[in-house]
Each structure stands twice: as C-alpha cells, then as structure tokens.
Design an enzyme around this catalytic site. Structure first.
Site, PDB file in Angstrom:
ATOM      1  N   LYS A 171      -1.825   5.875 -36.546  1.00  0.00           N
ATOM      2  CA  LYS A 171      -3.198   6.514 -36.087  1.00  0.00           C
ATOM      3  C   LYS A 171      -3.050   7.856 -36.329  1.00  0.00           C
ATOM      4  CE  LYS A 171      -4.670   3.186 -32.662  1.00  0.00           C
ATOM      5  NZ  LYS A 171      -4.159   2.519 -31.375  1.00  0.00           N
ATOM      6  N   LYS A 187      -8.664  -8.121 -40.871  1.00  0.00           N
ATOM      7  CA  LYS A 187      -8.788  -8.728 -39.467  1.00  0.00           C
ATOM      8  C   LYS A 187     -10.395  -8.567 -39.011  1.00  0.00           C
ATOM      9  CE  LYS A 187      -6.830  -8.266 -34.844  1.00  0.00           C
ATOM     10  NZ  LYS A 187      -5.964  -7.729 -33.870  1.00  0.00           N
ATOM     11  N   LYS A 203     -15.477  -5.011 -35.713  1.00  0.00           N
ATOM     12  CA  LYS A 203     -16.687  -4.238 -35.886  1.00  0.00           C
ATOM     13  C   LYS A 203     -16.475  -3.032 -36.823  1.00  0.00           C
ATOM     14  CE  LYS A 203     -19.624  -4.773 -32.148  1.00  0.00           C
ATOM     15  NZ  LYS A 203     -19.868  -4.364 -30.728  1.00  0.00           N
TER      16      LYS A 203
END
Ligand code: SF4
Length: 327
Positions: free
Chosen positions: A112, A192, A195
């Site tokens: 991240k 995967k 959205k």
C-alpha cells in the site's frame, strides 16, 4: 457455549459474485454453528479512501446485500465498526504492546505504501493492530479468511500472545478458518474479482446486466474459432460454472474439450445459472430496499449488542493493564 466467529469487510457498496462465493455464502453457513459477528469496517476504509462522499450509501447497500443473502440479524450481530468506538480505545492499548518493526514488515503495508506514496498515513501502518482490536474486542475464536489474509491473522495471534504474556490470560488466540474458494477471478480471468478492477458482476444486477457482463469474460485463448477444442481448466468461465452450474459442470467440460459447445453458448449457460441462483436473493433485496429504516434498525441493534460485549472486554483490559483503580 458456541465459539465466536468475527469477520470484518470494508464498505464497498453493492457486493459482487466474488464477494458472495468467497465470503458471504460462508457467513450464512457459519451462523448455524457459531455465534457470529459481522462488521462493516468503515474505519479501516479511511486508511486508503480518497473520498468519503459515498461511504454511507456503501454501508447501506452492503448491509442490504448481506441481509438479502441470508445473514440473519436474529442469529448474528451485524454492525458498523465506528458505531462501537471501544474498538479505537483497544486499538490504542494494543498499539502499546506491538513493536513497530512487526508492522513495518507486513507485506500489505509495503504494497500500500508503494501504491499511495503520497499518503502513507499512520492508520496504514497500524492497520493490523486495528484488525487485532476488531477481533479480540469480542474475544473471537474463529476468523474466516482467504489465504492472502493469513499473515494479518498471524499478527493478531502474536499481539494476543504478547498481551496475554504481559498482562495475564485475557484473549483467546483466534484460529483461521479458510474459505472454500480462496480466490475468485474476475471476468478478465487475470485478477481477483473486485470493483476497483471493473471485472465483476454485482449480485443485484438485472438478468440482462448479468448476461452483458458474462459476455465480456475472457476465455481459453486457444478457442479462436467455433470448432477449436478448448481447455476448461484454464478458463474462468468454467470456474464460475463450478459454482453456478454445479450439476452441468461435467457435461460442459466434455463439450468444451470436444468443441461441441461454443464460448457464446457456454457464457449464456453461465449467465442463466447465475440468474437462476440469484433469483431469490434479488427478490429479497428488492423487498428489503423498500424499507431503509429496517436496515438502519438492524445496524443500530447490532451496534448495541456488540457494544455490550465490547465494554465488558475493555473493562477487563483496562483493569489488567492497571488503568482502573482496584476497589
Ligand atoms: Fe471456457 Fe466455455 Fe469457452 Fe470452454 S466453451 S473455453 S469453458 S467459455
């Protein structure tokens, strides 16, 4: 007494079939054997979110999907993380027993930090501690996880061991319960389903939207022409058939390998399977959506029940840490 399950999911709004296969279906089944707590982790979302303008709507839509899918608020506690603020207090206390070195080594933190170098916030580093607080605040025994989340749960277990060593036996070490479908690929067949990748089909999609989505799915590249023989083992449409057309999987496999069926017809079968499997869900969702107050009542009731457990745990923690004057 039943063992307690805890699971948290970020408020991503309308859920997709990957969420259903990978988590929600399992949530529904676990209710029969365990005392379940399902939490929409809005505070976690703040570590990476760019705008909070859709947060409330996303919480509402997600709750709607969970209830329509069969999560029963009479059996399980369903609530929003920030509605039980005890979790942030416990997060602070657990932070005092968690070495920074542990947190900086977490692979998802590094990932991240790479993805949002302009926003490496404190919450991002402390994410595993907040997750530990979520789980242990309710003295949870079992946490359903995908394989990718195992390192996070191991961190929770390490924090529990350290806390228990320093202040006495307080929390159970939560055990992982691996989901049956650890990875559901999206329509691109590469990542995967999610959205953010735009490779998903919403549970609440109409039959037409479902068919349109399935039509875009990537299949076996060897099937350039209708008579090319296929390899279902590398085709994600086939993987989805295994879930939505379980009775026809063998037949489809044979037909694909012998080119008896083309990808267009195969996808139509998949869309039919999805629409059939979700027919009742969609009807329940439409009915629930007509009464938004009911959704908010469920969340308020869930928060109240969760808070009762949380305040007892927090009192015990503060007493053991010497923060409460002994009578
Ligand atoms: Fe995939 Fe079906 Fe095409 Fe075979 S026939 S490659 S399983 S979409």
């Amino acid at each position: 007494m039943k063992q307690r399950v805890f699971s948290g999911a970020r408020p991503t709004g309308r859920q997709h079939i990957g969420n259903y296969i990978g988590a929600i279906e399992n949530y529904v089944k676990l209710q029969e054997k365990f005392d379940c707590i399902y939490c929409i982790v809005d505070i976690h979302a703040l570590t990476t979110i760019e705008s909070t303008s859709e947060l409330q709507q996303n919480i509402f839509e997600m709750t709607l999907d969970w209830l329509a899918a069969g999560i029963d608020p009479k059996k399980s506690i369903v609530f929003v993380q920030s509605h039980v603020p005890e979790v942030t207090e416990l997060f602070t206390y657990l932070g005092m027993v968690t070495p920074l070195g542990w947190l900086l080594r977490v692979p998802t933190f590094k990932e991240k930090a790479r993805m949002q170098p302009e926003n490496i916030n404190y919450g991002l580093v402390g994410y595993p501690v907040l997750m530990a607080a979520d789980i242990v605040l309710y003295k949870s025994n079992v946490v359903p996880v995908g394989e990718d989340q195992l390192p996070h749960l191991e961190m929770t277990r390490e924090i529990v061991r350290r806390f228990n060593f320093l202040f006495g036996d307080t929390f159970p070490e939560p055990q992982a319960k691996l989901t049956n479908y650890p990875l559901v690929l999206g329509l691109d067949g590469a990542q995967k389903m999610g959205k953010s990748y735009g490779n998903h089909i919403e549970l609440a999609a109409t039959p037409e939207e479902t068919l349109a989505g399935v039509k875009t799915a990537v299949t076996d590249p060897a099937r350039q022409r209708r008579y090319d023989k296929g390899h279902p083992e590398i085709c994600n449409v086939f993987s989805l058939h295994k879930f939505f057309n379980i009775d026809r999987t063998q037949e489809i496999e044979v037909q694909c390998r012998s080119a008896e069926i083309g990808c267009v017809d195969c996808k139509k079968l998949l869309a039919d399977g999805i629409n059939h499997a979700l027919k009742d869900f969609r009807a329940r969702r439409s009915a629930l959506a007509k009464d938004p107050d009911h959704i908010y009542d469920v969340l308020a009731d869930g928060a109240q029940r969760a808070q009762k457990i949380a305040s007892e745990t927090l009192h015990e923690v503060k007493t053991k840490m010497g923060l409460v004057r002994n009578a």
